[in-house]
Design an enzyme around this catalytic site. Structure first.
Site, mmCIF file in Angstrom:
data_model
loop_
_atom_site.group_PDB
_atom_site.id
_atom_site.type_symbol
_atom_site.label_atom_id
_atom_site.label_comp_id
_atom_site.label_asym_id
_atom_site.label_seq_id
_atom_site.Cartn_x
_atom_site.Cartn_y
_atom_site.Cartn_z
ATOM 1 N N LYS A 11 -12.087 20.895 -13.149
ATOM 2 C CA LYS A 11 -12.041 20.207 -11.848
ATOM 3 C C LYS A 11 -11.816 21.219 -10.717
ATOM 4 C CE LYS A 11 -10.725 15.896 -14.059
ATOM 5 N NZ LYS A 11 -9.975 14.622 -13.958
ATOM 6 N N HIS A 96 -19.482 11.864 -13.206
ATOM 7 C CA HIS A 96 -18.048 11.752 -13.473
ATOM 8 C C HIS A 96 -17.437 10.679 -12.573
ATOM 9 C CE1 HIS A 96 -13.782 12.861 -13.657
ATOM 10 N NE2 HIS A 96 -14.069 13.472 -14.786
ATOM 11 N N GLU A 170 -15.441 7.441 -20.083
ATOM 12 C CA GLU A 170 -14.222 7.583 -19.289
ATOM 13 C C GLU A 170 -13.649 6.205 -18.953
ATOM 14 O OE1 GLU A 170 -14.209 10.797 -16.045
ATOM 15 O OE2 GLU A 170 -16.128 9.782 -15.842
#
Length: 255
Positions: A11, A96, A170
């Protein structure tokens, strides 16, 4: 037999000095432990070249956290797949949850990026997942289906290339919230994803695609998660920033 993939998403973290130190520790740990999996690190753009200098030839692969749809041109602030390949990337994370929620990326935009990744010779890690509101409304499978079906039509027609796709599940509601997804919940979502892939692309492709778990995998829950039939690895966030934790997750594959 699908070979597990343990991927670290660093990240927005890491100066050159910190990133190369972390990459060195991961590289040396992988060399010493010889984990039964593929290993990938995805640093921020500015340190990709420096990290590649550390991991090149070590068996640790390099990936990016995002990419542009365009190959070149007047797109200030963007980075193309060709540029990522040039610095040694072989994977790219797309869709993401942070890109979707913080930057408004739509299913259609993510699909365009998946197509561009294939065009530029990168393996896409396609992220899908539901929010807490969606899970509580019992919309999990509907959301996963919408996100996947937006992207599957842009895959190459060649089944061998389709098999290279990596999907990361996720559960957005379980990331940094204190809530924990059970192994049963993880397996249920992964099995649904694989079933949808089989329906749309055929069993041969579905059986080959690796589906990673991206819901706060850590050393203390990795073994149980990685033991699920349809969990083929992890997309690791916070635990990837500590080499010992990242390496300990790999131990869950053989312990």
């Amino acid at each position: 037999m699908r070979r597990a993939l343990i991927a670290g998403n660093w990240k927005l973290n890491g100066t050159t000095q910190a990133a190369t130190a972390l990459a060195t520790a991961v590289r040396d740990g992988v060399a010493a432990n010889k984990p039964d999996c593929d290993v990938l690190v995805c640093p921020t753009f500015t340190v990709l070249s420096a990290v590649q200098g550390v991991v090149a030839g070590s068996g640790v692969d390099l990936g990016a956290q995002n990419m542009a749809v365009a190959s070149s041109g007047a797109f200030t602030g963007e980075i193309s797949g060709e540029m990522l390949k040039d610095v040694g990337c072989s994977y790219v994370i797309l869709g993401h949850s942070e890109r979707r929620t913080l930057f408004g990326e739509t299913n259609e935009q993510v699909a365009q990026k998946v197509a561009s990744a294939y065009r530029d010779g990168l393996t896409p890690i396609l992220c899908v997942g539901e929010t807490l509101e969606q899970r509580e409304a019992e919309q999990t499978m509907q959301v996963l289906e919408q996100q996947l079906l937006a992207c599957l039509p842009v895959l190459p027609a060649d089944a061998a290339k389709q098999q290279q796709l990596v999907v990361a599940y996720e559960p957005v509601w379980a990331i940094g919230t204190g809530k924990v997804a059970s192994t049963a919940q993880a397996q249920e979502a992964h099995a649904f994803i694989r079933g949808l892939l089989a329906k749309e692309l055929g069993a041969n492709v579905a059986d080959a695609v690796r589906i990673l778990y991206g819901g706060s995998m850590k050393p203390d829950n990795a073994k149980e998660l990685l033991g699920q039939a349809d969990v083929d690895g992890g997309l690791i966030g916070g635990a990837a920033l500590k080499a010992n934790d990242f390496l300990a997750i790999m131990d869950g594959l053989t312990a």
